[in-house]
Design an enzyme around this catalytic site. Structure first.
Site, PDB file in Angstrom:
ATOM      1  N   SER A 149       0.814  -1.221   0.000  1.00  0.00           N
ATOM      2  CA  SER A 149       0.000   0.000   0.000  1.00  0.00           C
ATOM      3  C   SER A 149       0.849   1.273   0.000  1.00  0.00           C
ATOM      4  CB  SER A 149      -0.921   0.004   1.218  1.00  0.00           C
ATOM      5  OG  SER A 149      -1.640   1.222   1.289  1.00  0.00           O
ATOM      6  N   TYR A 150       0.408   2.262  -0.803  1.00  0.00           N
ATOM      7  CA  TYR A 150       1.036   3.583  -0.822  1.00  0.00           C
ATOM      8  C   TYR A 150       0.292   4.567   0.078  1.00  0.00           C
ATOM      9  CZ  TYR A 150       4.283   2.579  -4.631  1.00  0.00           C
ATOM     10  OH  TYR A 150       5.316   2.078  -5.392  1.00  0.00           O
TER      11      TYR A 150
ATOM     12  N   LYS B 239     -13.839  -4.747   2.759  1.00  0.00           N
ATOM     13  CA  LYS B 239     -14.769  -3.620   2.664  1.00  0.00           C
ATOM     14  C   LYS B 239     -16.198  -4.001   3.049  1.00  0.00           C
ATOM     15  CE  LYS B 239     -12.035  -1.062  -0.717  1.00  0.00           C
ATOM     16  NZ  LYS B 239     -12.008  -0.344  -2.003  1.00  0.00           N
TER      17      LYS B 239
ATOM     18  N   ASN C 115     -14.902   1.832   2.895  1.00  0.00           N
ATOM     19  CA  ASN C 115     -13.444   1.913   2.800  1.00  0.00           C
ATOM     20  C   ASN C 115     -12.843   2.897   3.793  1.00  0.00           C
ATOM     21  OD1 ASN C 115     -14.029   4.432   1.644  1.00  0.00           O
ATOM     22  ND2 ASN C 115     -12.395   4.254   0.130  1.00  0.00           N
TER      23      ASN C 115
ATOM     24  N   ASP D 150     -14.707   5.665  -2.392  1.00  0.00           N
ATOM     25  CA  ASP D 150     -14.241   5.187  -3.700  1.00  0.00           C
ATOM     26  C   ASP D 150     -14.962   5.899  -4.840  1.00  0.00           C
ATOM     27  OD1 ASP D 150     -12.333   3.404  -2.769  1.00  0.00           O
ATOM     28  OD2 ASP D 150     -13.722   1.727  -2.678  1.00  0.00           O
TER      29      ASP D 150
ATOM     30  N   GLY E 242     -16.524  -6.453 -14.935  1.00  0.00           N
ATOM     31  CA  GLY E 242     -16.458  -6.972 -13.575  1.00  0.00           C
ATOM     32  C   GLY E 242     -17.686  -6.583 -12.780  1.00  0.00           C
TER      33      GLY E 242
ATOM     34  N   ASN F 244     -19.511  -9.454 -17.188  1.00  0.00           N
ATOM     35  CA  ASN F 244     -18.855 -10.265 -16.179  1.00  0.00           C
ATOM     36  C   ASN F 244     -18.860 -11.719 -16.603  1.00  0.00           C
ATOM     37  OD1 ASN F 244     -17.633 -10.239 -13.461  1.00  0.00           O
ATOM     38  ND2 ASN F 244     -19.357 -11.549 -12.899  1.00  0.00           N
TER      39      ASN F 244
ATOM     40  N   LEU G  86      -9.134   0.533 -12.852  1.00  0.00           N
ATOM     41  CA  LEU G  86      -9.121   0.844 -11.423  1.00  0.00           C
ATOM     42  C   LEU G  86      -7.799   0.451 -10.763  1.00  0.00           C
ATOM     43  CD1 LEU G  86     -12.721  -0.100 -10.185  1.00  0.00           C
ATOM     44  CD2 LEU G  86     -11.885   2.047 -11.166  1.00  0.00           C
TER      45      LEU G  86
ATOM     46  N   GLN H  75      -9.655   9.413  -3.455  1.00  0.00           N
ATOM     47  CA  GLN H  75     -10.455   8.796  -2.399  1.00  0.00           C
ATOM     48  C   GLN H  75      -9.753   8.942  -1.045  1.00  0.00           C
ATOM     49  OE1 GLN H  75      -9.802   5.809  -0.537  1.00  0.00           O
ATOM     50  NE2 GLN H  75      -7.811   5.467  -1.490  1.00  0.00           N
TER      51      GLN H  75
END
Length: 275
Positions: free
Chosen positions: A17-18, A68, A89, A104, A129, A153, A213, A244
């Protein structure tokens, strides 16, 4: 000195994670005194881990994959966006309550409109998706009054359930080349596997913007497919990540950071990491 505000991000995995770098750059803009940690939670232990974080006096937590929905379920109060998404989130621990928000969608829309100058109203949108990432952005997309939204999907059952809930259309991947779309969003994890989704290249023929995304140092396989198919522009999700995060920061700290310079700093970090 300002009082320390303890923040963090939870997920599994979360080492990549950043988010800490992003929030530290936000804090510098205001001189805020924060700490921001990466916290990996074992599968099946989300609720007890959140209790531990509250005991440790954390004020807010970002929640990433795969928790989430768990965060939504453990929230004592949720925003309308979170209720529509059925996913959270951003958690805030305040007055004995767990407040759930989903930034998000707002982060995604802000990146579209401000950085990429794309207007959703009146456009035809294809989303690839039907997982939690789609749930996070759909309410905000629908609020912008697109002409149509279609979900493709692999599992028709999962897509149909989602589409029935939001009043939109579902199709199979092999049908994606039969219509024209202004915006095509890749919400599948294929780019993480260095693969392109099974969308027809013809779907991009009239596409103004293809948006993945997922974010990466180099163009993702989806972005490369989109450009080959004729998309005018292709973007990854780094801008959404920053936007976000800024919305989460505003919820916790009461002021929204400037994001353009943070986006540029993150892009340089990504590029350097791949060198």
């Amino acid at each position: 000195m300002k009082k320390l505000t303890k923040l963090g991000v939870v997920g599994n995995p979360v080492a990549h994670s950043y988010s800490p770098a992003i929030h530290e750059l936000f804090a510098k803009q205001f001189g805020d005194n924060i700490s921001y940690e990466k916290i990996e939670i074992p599968m099946g232990e989300f609720e007890s881990a959140i209790g531990d974080l509250i005991d440790e006096e954390y004020f807010g937590i970002n929640v990433t994959i795969p928790f989430k929905v768990d965060a939504y379920r453990c929230s004592t109060k949720c925003s309308s966006q979170a209720r529509q998404s059925r996913a959270v989130n951003t958690l805030t621990f305040q007055g004995g309550k767990i407040l759930g928000e989903n930034t998000d969608g707002s982060g995604f829309i802000r990146d579209l409109e401000e950085r990429l100058k794309f207007t959703v109203k009146g456009t035809s949108i294809l989303i690839l998706g039907a997982g939690g990432g789609v749930r996070g952005i759909l309410p905000a997309l629908m609020d912008r009054q697109p002409k149509s939204v279609t979900v493709a999907n692999r599992s028709t059952a999962r897509a149909s359930e989602l589409c029935d809930e939001f009043g939109i259309q579902s199709i199979l991947y092999d049908e994606t080349g039969s219509e024209n779309y202004d915006l095509i969003i890749n919400a599948t994890p294929t780019s993480l596997q260095n693969k392109a989704p099974l969308v027809s290249p013809f779907a991009f023929d009239s596409c103004t913007l293809a948006y993945d995304l997922v974010y990466a140092a180099a163009p993702t396989p989806f972005m490369e497919l989109a450009k080959r198919g004729g998309a005018k522009e292709a973007s990854d999700g780094l801008g959404m990540l920053v936007e976000q995060a800024a919305d989460s920061y505003e919820i916790w700290m009461g002021h929204r950071p400037q994001t353009a310079s943070v986006y540029e700093a993150l892009r340089k970090m990504l590029t350097a990491s791949a060198a």
